[in-house]
Design a protein around this motif. Structure first.
Motif, PDB file in Angstrom:
ATOM      1  N   LYS A  32       0.882   4.249  -3.435  1.00 40.98           N
ATOM      2  CA  LYS A  32       0.605   5.693  -3.448  1.00 40.98           C
ATOM      3  C   LYS A  32       1.512   6.438  -4.429  1.00 40.98           C
ATOM      4  O   LYS A  32       1.201   7.553  -4.830  1.00 40.98           O
ATOM      5  N   HIS A  33       2.626   5.833  -4.799  1.00 47.31           N
ATOM      6  CA  HIS A  33       3.644   6.536  -5.588  1.00 47.31           C
ATOM      7  C   HIS A  33       3.998   5.870  -6.916  1.00 47.31           C
ATOM      8  O   HIS A  33       4.848   6.380  -7.635  1.00 47.31           O
ATOM      9  N   CYS A  93      -5.532   2.582 -12.871  1.00 47.34           N
ATOM     10  CA  CYS A  93      -5.357   2.470 -11.422  1.00 47.34           C
ATOM     11  C   CYS A  93      -4.915   1.053 -11.067  1.00 47.34           C
ATOM     12  O   CYS A  93      -5.127   0.106 -11.821  1.00 47.34           O
ATOM     13  N   ASP A 136       4.450   7.920 -10.005  1.00 54.03           N
ATOM     14  CA  ASP A 136       5.348   9.076  -9.911  1.00 54.03           C
ATOM     15  C   ASP A 136       6.596   8.844 -10.756  1.00 54.03           C
ATOM     16  O   ASP A 136       7.114   7.723 -10.828  1.00 54.03           O
ATOM     17  N   PRO A 190       0.804  -1.230   0.000  1.00 52.80           N
ATOM     18  CA  PRO A 190       0.000   0.000   0.000  1.00 52.80           C
ATOM     19  C   PRO A 190       0.843   1.289   0.000  1.00 52.80           C
ATOM     20  O   PRO A 190       0.460   2.263  -0.636  1.00 52.80           O
ATOM     21  N   GLU A 191       1.964   1.289   0.682  1.00 52.91           N
ATOM     22  CA  GLU A 191       2.804   2.495   0.705  1.00 52.91           C
ATOM     23  C   GLU A 191       3.378   2.786  -0.681  1.00 52.91           C
ATOM     24  O   GLU A 191       3.365   3.927  -1.141  1.00 52.91           O
ATOM     25  N   ASP A 192       3.872   1.762  -1.348  1.00 49.07           N
ATOM     26  CA  ASP A 192       4.379   1.941  -2.712  1.00 49.07           C
ATOM     27  C   ASP A 192       3.256   2.310  -3.680  1.00 49.07           C
ATOM     28  O   ASP A 192       3.465   3.091  -4.611  1.00 49.07           O
TER      29      ASP A 192
END
Length: 163
Positions: free
Chosen positions: A106-107, A145, A110, A102-104
């Motif tokens: 988000k990015h 997504c 990018d 989940p942390e990755d």
């Protein structure tokens, strides 16, 4: 490297108009056949049919190729599922890899972002593949997504308008 350079030039030409047009099932099938030949037995495609969508073939090809290439890198097999959903053609690209935490998640779209897993591996990547996917998706008025952060088998959903 030439391919990466071409992709970067493509997404950084603000004066060049994107020529959206109708893409039919035959054109999509030809593109999928080309990807199947490149990725051989690592790629399985479901839902070929008489689709019509409003897109641009070159950008759509790069989007799908980058998603499939990532899936093969992190797993071994990739599946592409295509279906009509209301006013969109939905293309799901999923793999059998470990998934994206989940942390990755988000990015991941990018520019130059690489997950901790990749930074610990010699991937040969620069963190541009999914950035290019997102940028080109926006240009063809599609949405992209990750549908399952934190779960195994990364699953990306591309929604392309039919008009």
């Amino acid at each position: 490297l030439d391919e990466l350079f071409d992709n970067i030039v493509l997404i950084n030409r603000p004066t060049k108009k994107v020529n959206l047009d109708y893409v039919d099932g035959k054109q999509l099938d030809e593109m999928l056949d080309k990807l199947s030949n490149e990725f051989d037995s690592a790629l399985t495609i479901y839902g070929r049919g008489a689709y019509i969508m409003y897109s641009e073939l070159k950008r759509l090809y790069i989007i799908l190729r980058n998603l499939i290439k990532n899936g093969v890198f992190y797993g071994t097999n990739v599946r592409v599922h295509i279906c009509n959903v209301g006013d969109f053609v939905e293309i799901i690209v999923d793999d059998d890899g470990p998934g994206i935490n989940p942390e990755d998640a988000k990015h991941i779209f990018d520019e130059f972002y690489q997950s901790k897993i990749v930074r610990g591996k010699k991937s040969g990547g620069l963190g541009l593949g999914l950035y290019i996917v997102k940028k080109l998706s926006d240009e063809i008025m599609a949405s992209i997504c990750l549908t399952n952060p934190g779960q195994p088998h990364a699953k990306f959903k591309l929604m392309i308008p039919v008009r």
